[in-house]
Design an enzyme around this catalytic site. Structure first.
Site, PDB file in Angstrom:
ATOM      1  N   SER A  11       0.859  -1.180   0.000  1.00 38.04           N
ATOM      2  CA  SER A  11       0.000   0.000   0.000  1.00 38.04           C
ATOM      3  C   SER A  11       0.898   1.233   0.000  1.00 38.04           C
ATOM      4  O   SER A  11       1.827   1.306  -0.790  1.00 38.04           O
ATOM      5  CB  SER A  11      -0.936  -0.069   1.212  1.00 38.04           C
ATOM      6  OG  SER A  11      -1.894   0.946   1.159  1.00 38.04           O
ATOM      7  N   HIS A  38      -2.418  -1.109  -3.465  1.00 35.94           N
ATOM      8  CA  HIS A  38      -3.519  -0.141  -3.379  1.00 35.94           C
ATOM      9  C   HIS A  38      -3.198   1.070  -4.243  1.00 35.94           C
ATOM     10  O   HIS A  38      -2.098   1.588  -4.189  1.00 35.94           O
ATOM     11  CB  HIS A  38      -3.691   0.352  -1.934  1.00 35.94           C
ATOM     12  CG  HIS A  38      -4.191  -0.718  -1.016  1.00 35.94           C
ATOM     13  ND1 HIS A  38      -4.049  -0.642   0.346  1.00 35.94           N
ATOM     14  CD2 HIS A  38      -4.832  -1.891  -1.257  1.00 35.94           C
ATOM     15  CE1 HIS A  38      -4.581  -1.725   0.904  1.00 35.94           C
ATOM     16  NE2 HIS A  38      -5.059  -2.498  -0.047  1.00 35.94           N
ATOM     17  N   ASP A 131      -5.145  -4.141   5.801  1.00 39.15           N
ATOM     18  CA  ASP A 131      -5.447  -5.085   4.731  1.00 39.15           C
ATOM     19  C   ASP A 131      -4.301  -6.103   4.634  1.00 39.15           C
ATOM     20  O   ASP A 131      -3.142  -5.768   4.831  1.00 39.15           O
ATOM     21  CB  ASP A 131      -5.602  -4.314   3.412  1.00 39.15           C
ATOM     22  CG  ASP A 131      -6.318  -5.128   2.341  1.00 39.15           C
ATOM     23  OD1 ASP A 131      -6.931  -6.156   2.690  1.00 39.15           O
ATOM     24  OD2 ASP A 131      -6.275  -4.722   1.169  1.00 39.15           O
TER      25      ASP A 131
END
Ligand SMILES: C[S@@+](CC[C@H](N)C(=O)[O-])C[C@H]1O[C@@H](n2cnc3c(N)ncnc32)[C@H](O)[C@@H]1O
Lengths: 188, 279
Positions: A11, A38, A131
């Site tokens: 991310s 992401h 996540d």
């Protein structure tokens, strides 16, 4: 060979981390790699091009129902979840965000673990959210191998730290050493 | 105690029986949907009901229609928005609308329209292009709950800002707010927009073709199907279109490698807009 695929979740700060890993992979690296980074729903093909220039392997955005192939690195397209099917093809969905993210790392990891079972390596990298932690647990439950970037070497330590705290990580590795470890684990 | 592998095989069998049971009892056929997707959604449902296995879920579904409806919602993914992928609408405007204008009467089919945002978006475009009055629009989905919402044409005011930006990026010519009246948190779209729209239940897997359609828009539905079902539905589309008719798919969907590929010409490779050949 023990491992048939690698999944990577990243991310915030991920682009740099992916750069370090991908450019460190052996030119003979065979095992397919599937990445969930992401990114903004509107992002373009910059990331694919950028990463593709670092390696002789083919970096591409995942296509719907595409068969996962050796010497390929797949990136989840923006605004879709990426899933691995039991026949080792990729599929996409536009369902709700998971952990505030689409693509979500958990979705990729959990479906990949279902498909590859213990033949899977999961890698969790830098990021500012949670996540991927559940996905890593699932990979471990299925007998796969789990690697977290050492949070001290992560631009944002939260994501690898969360996975480590959940107790499902086999190796905690400095960013610079992850590629080397993958080369060793996946040597043919 | 079973080991990991045996457990997986058992759960695979249970999943197949569950999908069979849904089909036999309720007529909805999910057997050829993307397995990874179906499994993930059903696992979530198991967890919510605190059930231990797909067999238990099967029992619940067979004896309780409300559980079936939940599962239908889980599997149908109704996430949508107005002018989703603005470039798709801009391309339709540039490439397809000029040709549609040469027909005295046009038939349009939105397959898998969910809660209708896509249909109202395209209706706005037809209005602005002066085509609406000669259009007959069929908006179909297999989930009747979403069709009810679509029929109402009421969407949350909170999303209008995003939709306005999408509309402008799609080449919208007016002020977007002229198309709806906002009351508190609800935006009611101009009823004129639905004058020529028929909302109807239609299942792409089990129902038959439409006839003489000029344009089919089916976006983000085929991604849920496995290859063989995708191919079957593509054939249904090819059959439903007139010669020279158009097909618009989602950004990640493709007619390449499907058996109907050679029947179509690519109009916009990026936006996945195709035209059925004349011969
Ligand atoms: C993600 S939505 C797409 C909505 C819209 N077309 C868009 O792109 O924004 C998918 C829709 O397909 C519908 N669907 C799924 N399977 C179907 C089937 N077999 N027949 C008809 N509709 C189906 C679902 O109910 C859902 O509303």
């Amino acid at each position: 060979m023990n491992y048939h695929a690698i999944v990577i979740g990243s991310s915030a700060g991920g682009l740099q981390a992916l750069k370090t890993i991908i450019s460190g992979l052996s030119p003979h690296f065979k095992i397919p790699i599937i990445i969930c980074q992401h990114r903004s729903p509107y992002s373009d093909s910059f990331m694919v091009q950028f990463l593709n220039e670092l390696t002789p392997l083919l970096v591409k955005e995942a296509d719907e129902k595409e068969l996962i192939t050796e010497r390929h690195i797949y990136l989840a397209p923006p605004n879709f979840h990426l899933l691995v099917e039991e026949d080792f093809s990729l599929s996409l969905t536009v369902e709700e965000k998971v952990n505030f993210a689409r693509p979500s790392i958990d979705v990729l990891f959990e479906t990949a673990a279902e498909a590859y079972q213990h033949h899977l390596i999961g890698v969790i990298l830098t990021g500012a959210n949670h996540d991927g932690a559940k996905g890593m647990m699932y990979i471990q439950k299925k007998g796969g191998l789990t690697i977290a970037q050492n949070p001290a070497t992560a631009e944002v330590p939260i994501m690898p730290q969360t996975a480590i705290s959940s107790g499902c990580i086999d190796y905690v590795v400095n960013l610079e050493e992850i590629a080397e470890l993958l080369n060793k684990l996946c040597k043919t | 105690m079973q080991n990991n592998h045996e457990e997986d095989v058992t759960s695979q069998i249970e999943l197949e029986l569950l999908l069979e049971a849904i089909f036999r009892q309720y007529g909805y056929d999910f057997r050829n949907y993307s397995r990874a997707h179906v499994k993930r959604r059903l696992y979530n449902r198991l967890r919510q009901h605190e059930l231990a296995s797909f067999s238990q879920l099967q029992h619940a579904i067979l004896y309780d229609v409300t559980v079936f409806h939940e599962v239908l919602r889980d599997l149908s993914i109704n996430v949508t928005e107005m002018f989703r992928d603005p470039a798709f609408y801009a391309s339709l405007r540039a490439e397809v609308i000029p040709i549609l204008k040469t027909y005295p009467y046009i038939k349009i089919w939105h397959a898998g329209c969910a809660t209708g945002e896509e249909v109202y978006s395209f209706a706005i475009l037809l209005m602005e292009e002066g085509l609406y009055e000669r259009s007959q629009i069929y908006a179909t989905d297999f989930n009747t709950d979403v069709l009810e919402t679509a029929q109402k044409g009421i969407y949350p005011t909170s999303r209008m800002k995003e939709y306005t930006l999408n509309y402008q990026a799609a080449g919208g010519k007016e002020s977007f707010s002229k198309y709806y009246t906002a009351r508190y948190d609800a935006a009611l779209f101009d009823p004129e927009l639905k004058k020529n729209i028929v909302f109807a239940e239609h299942n792409l897997v089990t129902d038959s073709v439409f006839s003489e359609v000029n344009l089919i828009i089916c976006r983000n539905v085929l991604i849920y199907f496995n290859r063989s079902l995708q191919n079957k539905v593509m054939e249904l589309f090819a059959e439903s279109l007139i010669k020279g008719g158009f097909l618009g798919l989602g950004t990640k969907e493709n007619i390449m490698f499907s058996p109907v590929e050679s029947l179509f010409k690519v109009l916009d490779a990026e936006q996945k807009i195709y035209q059925k050949k004349f011969v």
